[in-house]
Motif scaffolding. Structure first.
Motif: not given
Length: 378
Positions: A127-130, A144-164
């Motif tokens: 799911a890129g453009s879609d 609470e919510y329990v999150l499961n899944g994979d994300k790719v091409f995430i800017s700042n992904g490995s250096v971020a302190d928080v992700l939306v």
């Protein structure tokens, strides 16, 4: 292009900062793949990390045109470092618009000060453009919510302190209504980010794959109402595309300046290359196109400020024109440098490698052509 005295002053100050802090370090940072934390800190001191955020949230309170000028000047100096500096607060716009005071205080204000880095985990392998087809899930479990899944091409992904993080909380007939945004601290158990190496763009940028395995997020870290995530993300698309267009214009200017400098100094057959008509005309065409595209981008910004409403077709045109132009300018810069254009010492190859990137994010140019075509044939 006419600017107010304040806008002209800010542009000059950003230009000076870029010349003194970014350009001298650009080649070394690119060769080493260094994430420019020190430049981020200095940019924060000048209020360059969140130009358009309100002063009450710690931002500089600039108007849209001034924000674009900042973006343009940074990308003129070096697109890789500029991408990192301008993405430190990526996602914070949504937090300011839809978050609580506590969320703003915890995530937005430190990011504006350069103390934290934020990012947005939206794109998925299927799911890129879609965007409406994302498969990451967020299942409610008590408070609470329990999150499961994979994300790719995430800017700042490995250096971020928080992700939306955008995840599916339900699967109604209208897929868009089932997406919710969450603020996820990257040190939360079950979240793993792996840097994606070998990508085409500048080496100073951080691109990562993010894995979510039973990541528990409290209800207090939900961003806005459940099921509103898709619409929250779309709110900032037009402004984001206009910023991409300004980035592309800045990078095109940077590549063109390097080209003009080189052909003015380079001698062939005891004559400056700039004296050859074929070269002069190619450079003249590029200058004219950059000037025209730049005018269109800023006119679009001014029309928004006058009407307080974006013209989606026009912002799509701005991004399409500017990013296509960048590739043409960068390609010509490499070509007219000859063999030297393939070496990082002359820097034009960095602009050339970057030129494909803005054609893809914030809506691919193929998607933008559909937006324009829909408006044309409606």
């Amino acid at each position: 292009m006419r600017l107010s005295d304040e806008q002209a002053f800010i542009q000059q100050e950003v230009h000076r900062f870029a010349e003194e802090e970014i350009e001298p370090a650009a080649v070394e940072y690119e060769r080493n793949g260094t994430f420019p934390r020190d430049i981020i800190e200095r940019a924060a001191e000048l209020d360059l990390l969140a130009p358009r955020f309100d002063e009450e949230h710690g931002g500089a309170g600039m108007d849209l045109v001034t924000e674009l000028l900042v973006n343009e000047e940074l990308h003129r100096a070096d697109p890789g470092i500029a991408e990192t500096v301008t993405s430190v607060t990526f996602g914070c716009e949504s937090i300011v618009e839809h978050g609580t005071d506590e969320q703003i205080e915890e995530y937005v204000q430190p990011a504006i000060r350069g103390e934290k880095i934020s990012g947005v985990a939206m794109t998925e392998p299927e799911a890129g453009s879609d965007f409406g087809n994302i498969q990451t899930t967020a299942e409610k479990d008590g408070g609470e919510y329990v999150l499961n899944g994979d994300k790719v091409f995430i800017s700042n992904g490995s250096v971020a302190d928080v992700l939306v993080v955008y995840a599916r909380t339900s699967s109604p007939d209208s897929a868009h209504r089932g997406i919710t945004a969450f603020l996820v601290d990257t040190d939360t158990p079950g979240l793993k980010a792996t840097q994606m190496e070998g990508h085409l763009g500048p080496a100073t940028t951080d691109i990562a794959q993010v894995f979510l395995n039973d990541v528990q997020v409290s209800e207090e870290n939900r961003l806005g109402a459940e099921g509103e995530g898709f619409y929250q993300a779309m709110e900032f698309l037009d402004e984001g595309r206009l910023n991409v267009a300004a980035s592309a214009i800045g990078a095109a200017r940077g590549a063109l300046e390097l080209l003009i400098e080189y052909v003015s100094e380079r001698q062939q057959f005891k004559e400056s290359i700039s004296e050859k008509q074929a070269v002069r005309h190619r450079v003249a065409d590029l200058r004219a196109r950059v000037t025209a595209a730049r005018s269109f981008v800023y006119e679009t910004a001014r029309e928004f400020e006058a009407a307080d409403e974006f013209d989606t077709e026009q912002t799509a045109m701005a991004k399409l024109i500017a990013t296509t132009l960048l590739e043409d300018v960068a390609s010509e810069a490499v070509q007219l440098h000859g063999g030297y254009g393939c070496f990082d010492e002359y820097r034009v190859e960095t602009y050339f490698r970057f030129s494909k990137i803005p054609q893809i994010y914030e809506g691919t140019n193929e998607v933008l052509r559909e937006v324009i075509a829909d408006a044309t044939f409606e």
